[in-house]
Design a protein around this motif. Sequence first.
Motif, PDB file in Angstrom:
ATOM      1  N   ASP A  69      76.888  44.349  26.703  1.00 20.23           N
ATOM      2  CA  ASP A  69      77.220  45.512  27.523  1.00 20.23           C
ATOM      3  C   ASP A  69      78.475  45.170  28.305  1.00 20.23           C
ATOM      4  OD1 ASP A  69      75.085  47.178  26.891  1.00 20.23           O
ATOM      5  OD2 ASP A  69      73.864  46.518  28.591  1.00 20.23           O
ATOM      6  N   LEU A  70      79.384  46.129  28.386  1.00 17.74           N
ATOM      7  CA  LEU A  70      80.563  45.970  29.227  1.00 17.74           C
ATOM      8  C   LEU A  70      80.182  46.361  30.650  1.00 17.74           C
ATOM      9  CD1 LEU A  70      83.217  47.665  26.981  1.00 17.74           C
ATOM     10  CD2 LEU A  70      83.274  45.317  27.778  1.00 17.74           C
ATOM     11  N   LEU A  71      80.564  45.545  31.610  1.00 17.37           N
ATOM     12  CA  LEU A  71      80.257  45.856  32.992  1.00 17.37           C
ATOM     13  C   LEU A  71      81.483  46.370  33.740  1.00 17.37           C
ATOM     14  CD1 LEU A  71      77.875  42.875  33.678  1.00 17.37           C
ATOM     15  CD2 LEU A  71      77.298  45.211  33.004  1.00 17.37           C
ATOM     16  N   GLU A  72      82.581  45.645  33.653  1.00 21.40           N
ATOM     17  CA  GLU A  72      83.821  46.095  34.286  1.00 21.40           C
ATOM     18  C   GLU A  72      84.961  45.173  33.902  1.00 21.40           C
ATOM     19  OE1 GLU A  72      83.853  44.174  38.689  1.00 21.40           O
ATOM     20  OE2 GLU A  72      82.515  45.883  38.412  1.00 21.40           O
ATOM     21  N   PRO A  73      86.212  45.681  34.032  1.00 21.35           N
ATOM     22  CA  PRO A  73      87.356  44.804  33.775  1.00 21.35           C
ATOM     23  C   PRO A  73      87.415  43.729  34.854  1.00 21.35           C
ATOM     24  CG  PRO A  73      88.080  47.075  34.223  1.00 21.35           C
ATOM     25  CD  PRO A  73      86.601  47.033  34.378  1.00 21.35           C
ATOM     26  N   VAL A  74      87.798  42.509  34.471  1.00 21.05           N
ATOM     27  CA  VAL A  74      87.868  41.427  35.455  1.00 21.05           C
ATOM     28  C   VAL A  74      89.235  40.760  35.523  1.00 21.05           C
ATOM     29  CG1 VAL A  74      85.413  40.915  35.554  1.00 21.05           C
ATOM     30  CG2 VAL A  74      86.817  39.779  33.827  1.00 21.05           C
ATOM     31  N   GLY A  75      90.190  41.265  34.801  1.00 19.41           N
ATOM     32  CA  GLY A  75      91.536  40.729  34.934  1.00 19.41           C
ATOM     33  C   GLY A  75      92.194  40.418  33.618  1.00 19.41           C
ATOM     34  N   GLU A  76      93.348  39.810  33.737  1.00 25.13           N
ATOM     35  CA  GLU A  76      94.116  39.431  32.557  1.00 25.13           C
ATOM     36  C   GLU A  76      94.767  38.088  32.791  1.00 25.13           C
ATOM     37  OE1 GLU A  76      98.527  41.216  32.682  1.00 25.13           O
ATOM     38  OE2 GLU A  76      96.981  42.760  32.540  1.00 25.13           O
ATOM     39  N   THR A  77      95.081  37.437  31.691  1.00 24.78           N
ATOM     40  CA  THR A  77      95.842  36.199  31.754  1.00 24.78           C
ATOM     41  C   THR A  77      97.077  36.372  30.878  1.00 24.78           C
ATOM     42  OG1 THR A  77      94.634  35.189  29.899  1.00 24.78           O
ATOM     43  CG2 THR A  77      93.773  34.779  32.115  1.00 24.78           C
ATOM     44  N   SER A  78      98.142  35.722  31.259  1.00 24.88           N
ATOM     45  CA  SER A  78      99.382  35.747  30.479  1.00 24.88           C
ATOM     46  C   SER A  78      99.906  34.328  30.366  1.00 24.88           C
ATOM     47  CB  SER A  78     100.427  36.627  31.160  1.00 24.88           C
ATOM     48  OG  SER A  78     100.002  37.972  31.177  1.00 24.88           O
ATOM     49  N   TYR A  79     100.332  33.975  29.173  1.00 27.19           N
ATOM     50  CA  TYR A  79     100.845  32.626  28.932  1.00 27.19           C
ATOM     51  C   TYR A  79     101.622  32.627  27.631  1.00 27.19           C
ATOM     52  CZ  TYR A  79      96.569  32.518  26.066  1.00 27.19           C
ATOM     53  OH  TYR A  79      95.570  32.820  25.163  1.00 27.19           O
ATOM     54  N   VAL A  80     102.270  31.513  27.327  1.00 28.70           N
ATOM     55  CA  VAL A  80     102.976  31.340  26.061  1.00 28.70           C
ATOM     56  C   VAL A  80     102.017  30.608  25.130  1.00 28.70           C
ATOM     57  CG1 VAL A  80     104.953  30.278  24.917  1.00 28.70           C
ATOM     58  CG2 VAL A  80     105.215  31.290  27.195  1.00 28.70           C
ATOM     59  N   ASP A  81     101.746  31.207  23.954  1.00 28.34           N
ATOM     60  CA  ASP A  81     100.786  30.592  23.031  1.00 28.34           C
ATOM     61  C   ASP A  81     101.412  29.394  22.313  1.00 28.34           C
ATOM     62  OD1 ASP A  81     102.261  31.586  20.832  1.00 28.34           O
ATOM     63  OD2 ASP A  81     100.770  33.079  20.286  1.00 28.34           O
ATOM     64  N   ARG A  82     100.605  28.739  21.485  1.00 25.98           N
ATOM     65  CA  ARG A  82     101.076  27.505  20.833  1.00 25.98           C
ATOM     66  C   ARG A  82     102.189  27.752  19.820  1.00 25.98           C
ATOM     67  NH1 ARG A  82      97.401  26.172  16.108  1.00 25.98           N
ATOM     68  NH2 ARG A  82      96.313  28.109  15.748  1.00 25.98           N
ATOM     69  N   LYS A  83     102.427  29.035  19.460  1.00 24.82           N
ATOM     70  CA  LYS A  83     103.532  29.369  18.561  1.00 24.82           C
ATOM     71  C   LYS A  83     104.765  29.837  19.337  1.00 24.82           C
ATOM     72  CE  LYS A  83     100.539  30.581  14.683  1.00 24.82           C
ATOM     73  NZ  LYS A  83     100.108  31.643  13.767  1.00 24.82           N
ATOM     74  N   GLY A  84     104.704  29.719  20.671  1.00 24.77           N
ATOM     75  CA  GLY A  84     105.849  30.088  21.497  1.00 24.77           C
ATOM     76  C   GLY A  84     105.949  31.570  21.821  1.00 24.77           C
ATOM     77  N   ARG A  85     104.893  32.326  21.563  1.00 22.45           N
ATOM     78  CA  ARG A  85     104.905  33.763  21.819  1.00 22.45           C
ATOM     79  C   ARG A  85     104.272  34.066  23.178  1.00 22.45           C
ATOM     80  NH1 ARG A  85     101.555  35.248  16.535  1.00 22.45           N
ATOM     81  NH2 ARG A  85     100.252  33.760  17.643  1.00 22.45           N
ATOM     82  N   ASP A  86     104.788  35.104  23.840  1.00 20.20           N
ATOM     83  CA  ASP A  86     104.142  35.579  25.051  1.00 20.20           C
ATOM     84  C   ASP A  86     102.825  36.233  24.662  1.00 20.20           C
ATOM     85  OD1 ASP A  86     106.211  34.807  26.765  1.00 20.20           O
ATOM     86  OD2 ASP A  86     107.296  36.683  26.436  1.00 20.20           O
ATOM     87  N   LYS A  87     101.754  35.889  25.386  1.00 20.03           N
ATOM     88  CA  LYS A  87     100.433  36.417  25.059  1.00 20.03           C
ATOM     89  C   LYS A  87      99.771  36.913  26.334  1.00 20.03           C
ATOM     90  CE  LYS A  87      96.193  35.202  22.561  1.00 20.03           C
ATOM     91  NZ  LYS A  87      95.563  34.173  21.715  1.00 20.03           N
ATOM     92  N   THR A  88      99.192  38.106  26.269  1.00 18.79           N
ATOM     93  CA  THR A  88      98.435  38.669  27.375  1.00 18.79           C
ATOM     94  C   THR A  88      97.038  38.975  26.873  1.00 18.79           C
ATOM     95  OG1 THR A  88     100.402  39.631  28.374  1.00 18.79           O
ATOM     96  CG2 THR A  88      98.282  40.559  29.050  1.00 18.79           C
ATOM     97  N   VAL A  89      96.035  38.510  27.619  1.00 20.56           N
ATOM     98  CA  VAL A  89      94.635  38.729  27.266  1.00 20.56           C
ATOM     99  C   VAL A  89      93.970  39.512  28.386  1.00 20.56           C
ATOM    100  CG1 VAL A  89      92.462  37.663  26.564  1.00 20.56           C
ATOM    101  CG2 VAL A  89      94.623  36.466  26.125  1.00 20.56           C
ATOM    102  N   LEU A  90      93.395  40.659  28.041  1.00 18.59           N
ATOM    103  CA  LEU A  90      92.618  41.459  28.988  1.00 18.59           C
ATOM    104  C   LEU A  90      91.154  41.068  28.860  1.00 18.59           C
ATOM    105  CD1 LEU A  90      94.224  44.954  28.295  1.00 18.59           C
ATOM    106  CD2 LEU A  90      94.810  43.325  30.103  1.00 18.59           C
ATOM    107  N   TYR A  91      90.473  40.883  29.993  1.00 20.52           N
ATOM    108  CA  TYR A  91      89.078  40.451  29.987  1.00 20.52           C
ATOM    109  C   TYR A  91      88.169  41.450  30.678  1.00 20.52           C
ATOM    110  CZ  TYR A  91      90.347  35.738  28.513  1.00 20.52           C
ATOM    111  OH  TYR A  91      90.797  34.657  27.803  1.00 20.52           O
ATOM    112  N   TRP A  92      86.933  41.525  30.156  1.00 20.39           N
ATOM    113  CA  TRP A  92      85.875  42.330  30.768  1.00 20.39           C
ATOM    114  C   TRP A  92      84.681  41.438  31.066  1.00 20.39           C
ATOM    115  CZ3 TRP A  92      89.419  44.418  27.639  1.00 20.39           C
ATOM    116  CH2 TRP A  92      89.920  45.677  27.976  1.00 20.39           C
ATOM    117  N   LEU A  93      84.006  41.736  32.167  1.00 18.38           N
ATOM    118  CA  LEU A  93      82.730  41.107  32.466  1.00 18.38           C
ATOM    119  C   LEU A  93      81.703  41.725  31.533  1.00 18.38           C
ATOM    120  CD1 LEU A  93      81.024  39.249  34.287  1.00 18.38           C
ATOM    121  CD2 LEU A  93      80.759  41.201  35.836  1.00 18.38           C
TER     122      LEU A  93
END
Length: 148
Positions: A69-93
């Motif tokens: 069950d999705l409860l609510e959004p809890v944030g995002e993280t941004s970083y450069v992945d191991r292939k050198g690409r910018d990556k943003t991940v959205l997370y839900w509780l």
Amino acid sequence: MDEMNGTAPVRAAGGVVCRAGPGGLLEVAIIHRPTRDDWSLPKGKLEPGEEPLDAALREVEEETGMRCDLLEPVGETSYVDRKGRDKTVLYWLMRPVSGTFEPGDEVDVLRWLTPEEALVVMSYEQDRELISRVARECASARLAALFA
């Protein structure tokens, strides 16, 4: 396109899957990926045309075997992945409702840990920050009842 490396940013989504453990203590599901030999939260890239929320549910189920069950959004993280690409991940509780973990090639271990235990094990600072934030929010009366 990223002008620095000529690639489009990577969009991904995932979940901070929590449950009430022994004694009612909050536990977080963390996964081990053998190809990277790391401990992280379940997540993955969006498929073409896929909404982040749908990708989060799909990736959590693929990596943990659990429907949630999705409860609510809890944030995002941004970083450069191991292939050198910018990556943003959205997370839900999320809260698991069914399913069982089965080890596989992509994820070979799932552990349920208290947030304090998970902070010691996690491989990435952005995951530790997210777990700390979720633990604080789940300590509030508003969310504590969800995992009782």
